[in-house]
Design a protein around this motif. Structure first.
Motif, PDB file in Angstrom:
ATOM      1  N   THR A  14      22.780  30.061  25.483  1.00 38.39           N
ATOM      2  CA  THR A  14      22.999  31.477  25.173  1.00 38.39           C
ATOM      3  C   THR A  14      23.206  32.343  26.408  1.00 38.39           C
ATOM      4  OG1 THR A  14      20.609  31.888  25.158  1.00 38.39           O
ATOM      5  CG2 THR A  14      21.644  31.308  23.060  1.00 38.39           C
ATOM      6  N   ALA A  15      22.979  31.818  27.604  1.00 42.25           N
ATOM      7  CA  ALA A  15      22.993  32.653  28.807  1.00 42.25           C
ATOM      8  C   ALA A  15      24.363  33.303  29.026  1.00 42.25           C
ATOM      9  CB  ALA A  15      22.600  31.818  30.030  1.00 42.25           C
ATOM     10  N   LEU A  16      25.431  32.500  28.953  1.00 36.19           N
ATOM     11  CA  LEU A  16      26.773  33.032  29.230  1.00 36.19           C
ATOM     12  C   LEU A  16      27.159  34.106  28.212  1.00 36.19           C
ATOM     13  CD1 LEU A  16      29.807  31.045  30.456  1.00 36.19           C
ATOM     14  CD2 LEU A  16      30.106  32.609  28.540  1.00 36.19           C
ATOM     15  N   PHE A  17      26.886  33.859  26.945  1.00 31.31           N
ATOM     16  CA  PHE A  17      27.282  34.820  25.919  1.00 31.31           C
ATOM     17  C   PHE A  17      26.425  36.081  25.977  1.00 31.31           C
ATOM     18  CE2 PHE A  17      28.457  30.611  24.386  1.00 31.31           C
ATOM     19  CZ  PHE A  17      29.808  30.804  24.125  1.00 31.31           C
ATOM     20  N   ALA A  18      25.155  35.939  26.380  1.00 32.03           N
ATOM     21  CA  ALA A  18      24.300  37.113  26.539  1.00 32.03           C
ATOM     22  C   ALA A  18      24.822  38.018  27.641  1.00 32.03           C
ATOM     23  CB  ALA A  18      22.866  36.685  26.831  1.00 32.03           C
ATOM     24  N   ILE A  19      25.257  37.414  28.755  1.00 31.42           N
ATOM     25  CA  ILE A  19      25.846  38.202  29.841  1.00 31.42           C
ATOM     26  C   ILE A  19      27.189  38.784  29.404  1.00 31.42           C
ATOM     27  CG2 ILE A  19      26.713  38.094  32.213  1.00 31.42           C
ATOM     28  CD1 ILE A  19      24.680  35.873  32.733  1.00 31.42           C
ATOM     29  N   GLY A  20      27.958  38.029  28.613  1.00 25.62           N
ATOM     30  CA  GLY A  20      29.239  38.529  28.124  1.00 25.62           C
ATOM     31  C   GLY A  20      29.095  39.762  27.257  1.00 25.62           C
ATOM     32  N   VAL A  21      28.035  39.822  26.453  1.00 26.82           N
ATOM     33  CA  VAL A  21      27.791  41.013  25.625  1.00 26.82           C
ATOM     34  C   VAL A  21      27.564  42.231  26.501  1.00 26.82           C
ATOM     35  CG1 VAL A  21      26.141  42.071  24.029  1.00 26.82           C
ATOM     36  CG2 VAL A  21      26.917  39.725  23.650  1.00 26.82           C
ATOM     37  N   VAL A  22      26.794  42.071  27.561  1.00 26.72           N
ATOM     38  CA  VAL A  22      26.554  43.183  28.491  1.00 26.72           C
ATOM     39  C   VAL A  22      27.858  43.590  29.169  1.00 26.72           C
ATOM     40  CG1 VAL A  22      25.203  43.965  30.463  1.00 26.72           C
ATOM     41  CG2 VAL A  22      24.223  42.333  28.851  1.00 26.72           C
ATOM     42  N   GLN A  23      28.683  42.620  29.493  1.00 18.57           N
ATOM     43  CA  GLN A  23      29.977  42.905  30.108  1.00 18.57           C
ATOM     44  C   GLN A  23      30.844  43.764  29.192  1.00 18.57           C
ATOM     45  OE1 GLN A  23      32.174  39.318  30.811  1.00 18.57           O
ATOM     46  NE2 GLN A  23      34.054  40.385  31.332  1.00 18.57           N
ATOM     47  N   VAL A  24      30.927  43.403  27.913  1.00 18.75           N
ATOM     48  CA  VAL A  24      31.716  44.186  26.958  1.00 18.75           C
ATOM     49  C   VAL A  24      31.125  45.582  26.803  1.00 18.75           C
ATOM     50  CG1 VAL A  24      32.430  44.335  24.546  1.00 18.75           C
ATOM     51  CG2 VAL A  24      32.529  42.137  25.744  1.00 18.75           C
ATOM     52  N   TRP A  25      29.817  45.655  26.676  1.00 15.93           N
ATOM     53  CA  TRP A  25      29.149  46.941  26.492  1.00 15.93           C
ATOM     54  C   TRP A  25      29.395  47.884  27.666  1.00 15.93           C
ATOM     55  CZ3 TRP A  25      25.161  48.697  29.709  1.00 15.93           C
ATOM     56  CH2 TRP A  25      24.524  49.868  29.297  1.00 15.93           C
ATOM     57  N   SER A  26      29.414  47.355  28.870  1.00 20.15           N
ATOM     58  CA  SER A  26      29.551  48.208  30.053  1.00 20.15           C
ATOM     59  C   SER A  26      30.997  48.629  30.319  1.00 20.15           C
ATOM     60  CB  SER A  26      29.007  47.479  31.287  1.00 20.15           C
ATOM     61  OG  SER A  26      29.756  46.299  31.542  1.00 20.15           O
ATOM     62  N   GLN A  27      31.987  47.915  29.770  1.00 16.40           N
ATOM     63  CA  GLN A  27      33.390  48.201  30.073  1.00 16.40           C
ATOM     64  C   GLN A  27      34.118  48.947  28.963  1.00 16.40           C
ATOM     65  OE1 GLN A  27      34.957  47.487  33.015  1.00 16.40           O
ATOM     66  NE2 GLN A  27      32.981  46.776  33.785  1.00 16.40           N
ATOM     67  N   ILE A  28      33.569  49.006  27.780  1.00 16.24           N
ATOM     68  CA  ILE A  28      34.303  49.532  26.641  1.00 16.24           C
ATOM     69  C   ILE A  28      34.648  51.013  26.812  1.00 16.24           C
ATOM     70  CG2 ILE A  28      32.250  50.167  25.294  1.00 16.24           C
ATOM     71  CD1 ILE A  28      33.756  49.144  22.827  1.00 16.24           C
ATOM     72  N   GLY A  29      33.797  51.774  27.495  1.00 15.94           N
ATOM     73  CA  GLY A  29      34.052  53.201  27.663  1.00 15.94           C
ATOM     74  C   GLY A  29      35.284  53.487  28.496  1.00 15.94           C
ATOM     75  N   TYR A  30      35.556  52.660  29.505  1.00 13.52           N
ATOM     76  CA  TYR A  30      36.728  52.863  30.359  1.00 13.52           C
ATOM     77  C   TYR A  30      38.014  52.701  29.562  1.00 13.52           C
ATOM     78  CZ  TYR A  30      40.206  51.805  33.962  1.00 13.52           C
ATOM     79  OH  TYR A  30      41.340  51.799  34.741  1.00 13.52           O
ATOM     80  N   TYR A  31      38.105  51.630  28.800  1.00 13.16           N
ATOM     81  CA  TYR A  31      39.317  51.385  28.018  1.00 13.16           C
ATOM     82  C   TYR A  31      39.423  52.353  26.845  1.00 13.16           C
ATOM     83  CZ  TYR A  31      39.101  47.147  30.780  1.00 13.16           C
ATOM     84  OH  TYR A  31      39.040  46.275  31.824  1.00 13.16           O
ATOM     85  N   LEU A  32      38.290  52.823  26.345  1.00 13.81           N
ATOM     86  CA  LEU A  32      38.303  53.801  25.264  1.00 13.81           C
ATOM     87  C   LEU A  32      39.017  55.076  25.686  1.00 13.81           C
ATOM     88  CD1 LEU A  32      37.275  54.790  22.466  1.00 13.81           C
ATOM     89  CD2 LEU A  32      35.216  55.563  23.633  1.00 13.81           C
ATOM     90  N   ILE A  33      38.731  55.563  26.884  1.00 15.03           N
ATOM     91  CA  ILE A  33      39.373  56.775  27.375  1.00 15.03           C
ATOM     92  C   ILE A  33      40.884  56.581  27.503  1.00 15.03           C
ATOM     93  CG2 ILE A  33      39.491  58.385  29.309  1.00 15.03           C
ATOM     94  CD1 ILE A  33      36.957  58.622  27.623  1.00 15.03           C
ATOM     95  N   ILE A  34      41.305  55.417  27.990  1.00 18.96           N
ATOM     96  CA  ILE A  34      42.740  55.147  28.151  1.00 18.96           C
ATOM     97  C   ILE A  34      43.436  55.102  26.792  1.00 18.96           C
ATOM     98  CG2 ILE A  34      44.420  53.440  28.948  1.00 18.96           C
ATOM     99  CD1 ILE A  34      42.475  52.693  31.141  1.00 18.96           C
ATOM    100  N   PHE A  35      42.815  54.443  25.811  1.00 17.40           N
ATOM    101  CA  PHE A  35      43.436  54.336  24.494  1.00 17.40           C
ATOM    102  C   PHE A  35      43.460  55.680  23.769  1.00 17.40           C
ATOM    103  CE2 PHE A  35      42.141  49.673  24.614  1.00 17.40           C
ATOM    104  CZ  PHE A  35      43.418  49.277  24.981  1.00 17.40           C
ATOM    105  N   ILE A  36      42.447  56.490  23.970  1.00 14.50           N
ATOM    106  CA  ILE A  36      42.461  57.820  23.360  1.00 14.50           C
ATOM    107  C   ILE A  36      43.625  58.640  23.901  1.00 14.50           C
ATOM    108  CG2 ILE A  36      41.230  60.025  23.301  1.00 14.50           C
ATOM    109  CD1 ILE A  36      38.646  58.508  22.997  1.00 14.50           C
TER     110      ILE A  36
END
Length: 312
Positions: free
Chosen positions: A170-192
């Protein structure tokens, strides 16, 4: 007389000689010189020096000896390299899931009549501007197998928890969830911003013709949003292939975390070789191979983008 009178006018209409425009060119070069020097000293020179030194063996007190392809042979013989390469590609795939999530939230936040849009944007963007080390420490506490909030929340529904960042499964996927959570705001602004640039007349005409909300999104919004999607895809792939901060903070070291190898990235392996084992020759070979991987995937993305534009 008429021909003589028109000659001065013709001469005035002709462009000035090239030698008169040279001072303007010199001033332009002076303006771009700081940026050019920065690119040469901070990007081009390190890339070239890394490539050259990847064919050498570094001494403990400086100096290097040319060894040919020995460093690259050592890299390909490392089991840790192939594990880190697979982990890095998995991080890339998980990171790409950020884009559809960001598009979904961007569409929802662009609905007319929605109140508090600016508050939602700020809440989504805060994780992106938070230091990765701080985010990693907080999520490492949340993932704690003894008293973490994630296990306590799962316990409410009778689901057994685990040691998320210490379990190799589970280690890799647990870190991947944090990665998605921390980056989603940047792409959200661009798509808006991309959605707001689409003329509303297209959606209104489709609505009059009887198109549903999903059809308007699939047939109008998504194709017209393709330039923003392409930009975010390229940036996301480059960023995830260089992931280091979250992995380093959340996975600790091999002597502390038994799941260290299951979540190690190429950049983290580079750090271990260069600064822990002092094997700078292998480290420079790793860095150059990662640069080649990023360049190859970026080239493929540009080729696929051309086909997508022709198809649309």
């Amino acid at each position: 007389m008429t021909q003589l009178a028109t000659e001065p006018a013709v001469r005035a209409a002709q462009p000035a000689p090239a030698r008169r425009r040279r001072p303007h060119h010199r001033s332009a070069y002076l303006f771009i010189a700081p940026v050019g020097l920065g690119l040469l000293s901070l990007y081009l020179y390190p890339a070239i020096s890394t490539f050259v030194l990847s064919f050498a063996e570094w001494g403990p007190f400086g100096g290097h000896t040319f060894t040919g392809l020995a460093n690259y042979v050592n890299v390909f013989r490392l089991d840790a390299f192939w594990t880190a390469l697979g982990n890095t590609l998995l991080y890339m795939v998980i990171g790409l899931l950020t884009l559809p999530a960001a598009i979904l939230f961007a569409v929802l936040l662009n609905r007319e009549g929605l109140r508090g849009v600016s508050v939602y944007r700020a809440l989504y963007f805060i994780p992106f501007i938070t230091l990765p080390v701080a985010s990693g420490m907080v999520w490492k506490w949340l993932y704690n197998g003894d008293f973490g909030l994630v296990n306590q929340f799962l316990g409410i529904f009778g689901i057994p928890g685990t040691y998320w960042v210490s379990n190799p499964d589970t280690a890799l996927f647990a870190i991947g969830v944090v990665q998605v959570w921390s980056q989603i705001g940047y792409y959200l602004i661009i798509f808006i911003a991309g959605i707001k640039a689409i003329p509303k007349e297209y959606a209104e005409a489709a609505e009059i013709d009887g198109a549903s909300a999903f059809q308007r999104f699939w047939r109008i919004t998504l194709p017209l949003l393709s330039p923003s999607i392409f930009f975010c895809t390229v940036i996301n792939v480059i960023a995830t292939l260089q992931i280091f901060d979250l992995v380093y903070v959340m996975s600790a070291t091999a002597t502390v975390n038994p799941a260290f190898g299951a979540s190690q990235s190429i950049v983290q392996l580079f750090y271990e070789k260069a600064f822990v084992e002092a094997d700078k020759g292998t480290a420079t070979a790793l860095a150059f191979l990662l640069m080649l991987l990023i360049g190859a995937l970026t080239f493929v993305q540009f080729r696929l983008q051309r086909r997508w534009v022709n198809y649309v």
